[in-house]
Design an enzyme around this catalytic site. Structure first.
Site, mmCIF file in Angstrom:
data_model
loop_
_atom_site.group_PDB
_atom_site.id
_atom_site.type_symbol
_atom_site.label_atom_id
_atom_site.label_comp_id
_atom_site.label_asym_id
_atom_site.label_seq_id
_atom_site.Cartn_x
_atom_site.Cartn_y
_atom_site.Cartn_z
ATOM 1 N N GLU A 43 3.719 59.810 12.847
ATOM 2 C CA GLU A 43 3.210 58.455 13.088
ATOM 3 C C GLU A 43 1.921 58.152 12.325
ATOM 4 O OE1 GLU A 43 3.121 57.997 17.373
ATOM 5 O OE2 GLU A 43 5.264 58.373 17.559
ATOM 6 N N ASN B 270 7.494 61.933 10.360
ATOM 7 C CA ASN B 270 8.292 61.348 11.436
ATOM 8 C C ASN B 270 7.592 60.075 11.913
ATOM 9 O OD1 ASN B 270 10.459 61.741 13.441
ATOM 10 N ND2 ASN B 270 8.813 62.171 14.925
ATOM 11 N N HIS C 252 13.487 54.982 18.719
ATOM 12 C CA HIS C 252 13.298 54.504 20.096
ATOM 13 C C HIS C 252 13.626 53.014 20.065
ATOM 14 C CE1 HIS C 252 11.600 58.238 21.500
ATOM 15 N NE2 HIS C 252 10.735 58.238 20.516
ATOM 16 N N GLU D 174 14.537 60.993 17.549
ATOM 17 C CA GLU D 174 14.097 60.748 18.940
ATOM 18 C C GLU D 174 14.901 59.610 19.567
ATOM 19 O OE1 GLU D 174 9.817 60.417 19.317
ATOM 20 O OE2 GLU D 174 9.438 61.894 17.739
ATOM 21 N N ASP E 249 16.700 56.976 21.628
ATOM 22 C CA ASP E 249 17.058 56.415 22.935
ATOM 23 C C ASP E 249 17.085 54.896 22.782
ATOM 24 O OD1 ASP E 249 14.279 55.816 23.011
ATOM 25 O OD2 ASP E 249 13.843 57.372 24.497
#
Ligand SMILES: *[C@@H]1O[C@H](CO)[C@@H](O)[C@H](O)[C@H]1NC(C)=O
Ligand SMILES: *[C@@H]1O[C@H](CO)[C@@H](O)[C@H](O)[C@H]1NC(C)=O
Ligand SMILES: *[C@@H]1O[C@H](CO)[C@@H](O)[C@H](O)[C@H]1NC(C)=O
Length: 349
Positions: A162, A203, A239, A267, A269
């Site tokens: 990030e 990432n 996400h 990651e 979801d």
């Protein structure tokens, strides 16, 4: 091949005994793994651990928290690896591979890092010591073993996490403010030296579709490559929000891969506003399918990791008020329509 897959899918969908297949389908689609994040506190639930170790669904684990800076170097120069080691042991016991997560991030930092007022050279040496010790500790642990050893696939580290803002500028963390881009280069070079076989990733979130942030990341990767800084992959966190999967996702993953790096969904979801309804669950199924088909369609997209597989342990409700139900399994470990969405994505139904 198409026929075999159709037969396979018919079997899968028809029989309730056929328990779990996401990892198999991922490999049939040419991906290296399908996996999930997990956390140490969750390992006390035996039914959870049974499914976590179900290698028909999961070939890969990511420790959600226990390799982060606050967990691994809580005071300067003192390293604790117990939490990370426990996840690695859990993975090894099932022959699953591990993605290391992460070396340098602006969050979950101990105060001694954020409030240390270090100068550039000192902070770079701190980054170097942290990444080198962390990656070095897990050297050779981060791998996959398959019975026929056809795929000897070295797994990856999210070395830099990030580092960008949504507008494409660099995030003003203690690292960027003090060192500029030097911390990114130091972290990557140090990780390479500590474990030459691990794939090194940057990432981030909100880089699923094209836009300013994705463009900035591509420019960063080009700059790193032109300077000979090791960079092997882009981690696309994913996400996402039900009904809002970017339409440019497949093309964007391809654009990343065209830089000559691996791409992974790291990651995944897909959250919704609660309460869940049949309509939302149906849209979520479609959304999971869209993400998986995008990865499937891009050869350089090598694997997919869920940010935990069950709503019981999802980070979403604790972070986004009023939202949740983001995972493919519900709180009672029952598969949701989203599970079928993943299956359909891999089968391109
Ligand atoms: C980084 O610098 C910016 C601009 O001076 C400042 O607003 C921000 O608080 C700084 N962040 C940290 C973590 O030092
Ligand atoms: C920090 O030091 C590195 C290594 O000497 C240098 O490349 C970089 O430009 C410096 N950063 C700043 C903000 O001075
Ligand atoms: C594990 O979680 C399941 C699903 O929420 C729950 O029914 C079960 O009681 C839990 N088991 C333990 C040992 O905590």
């Amino acid at each position: 091949m198409a026929k075999i897959l159709v037969l396979f899918s018919t079997l899968l969908l028809a029989t309730p005994l056929c328990n779990a297949q996401l990892a198999i389908l991922a490999q049939l689609s040419g991906k290296k793994y399908f996996g999930t994040a997990t956390d140490n506190s969750e390992l006390t639930n035996t039914s959870y651990v049974a499914q976590l170790g179900n290698t028909l669904d999961f070939h890969q684990l990511t420790p959600a928290n226990s390799m982060k800076w606050d967990a691994t170097e809580p005071s300067r120069g003192t390293f604790t690896f117990n939490g990370g080691d426990a996840i690695v042991q859990q993975a090894e016991s099932r022959g699953q591979l591990v993605r290391g997560h992460n070396c340098v991030w602006h969050n979950q930092l101990p105060d001694w890092v954020t409030a240390g007022n270090f100068d550039n050279a000192t902070l770079l040496s701190i980054v170097q010591n942290h990444c080198g010790t962390l990656v070095g500790h897990y050297k050779g642990k981060i791998y996959i073993v398959l019975a026929d050893s056809v795929l000897l696939c070295v797994v990856s580290w999210d070395v830099v996490n990030e580092c960008l803002n949504d507008d494409g500028t660099f995030r003003q963390s203690v690292f960027f403010n003090t060192t500029g881009l030097a911390y990114i280069k130091t972290a990557l070079r140090t990780a390479r030296a500590a474990d030459p076989k691990a794939k090194l990733y940057i990432n981030d979130f909100n880089i699923e579709g094209s836009g300013a942030k994705s463009t900035a990341l591509m420019n960063l990767v080009k700059e790193l490559k032109s300077e000979g800084v090791p960079i092997d992959g882009i981690g696309v966190q994913s996400h996402l929000i039900v009904g809002e999967v970017p339409t440019t996702m497949r093309q964007n993953l391809q654009d990343f891969a065209d830089l000559g790096v691996e791409v992974a969904i790291t990651e995944l979801d897909i959250r919704m506003n609660l309460p869940e309804t049949p309509e939302l669950l149906a849209q979520q199924e479609k959304d999971y399918q869209t993400v998986i088909s995008a990865c499937k369609a891009v050869r350089g997209c090598i694997g997919v990791t869920l940010w935990d597989w069950t709503d019981k342990f999802s980070w979403v409700p604790g972070t986004f008020a009023g939202q949740g139900a983001a995972c493919p399994w519900d709180e009672n470990f029952k598969r949701k329509p989203a599970y079928l969405g993943i299956v359909k994505g891999f089968l391109s139904l």
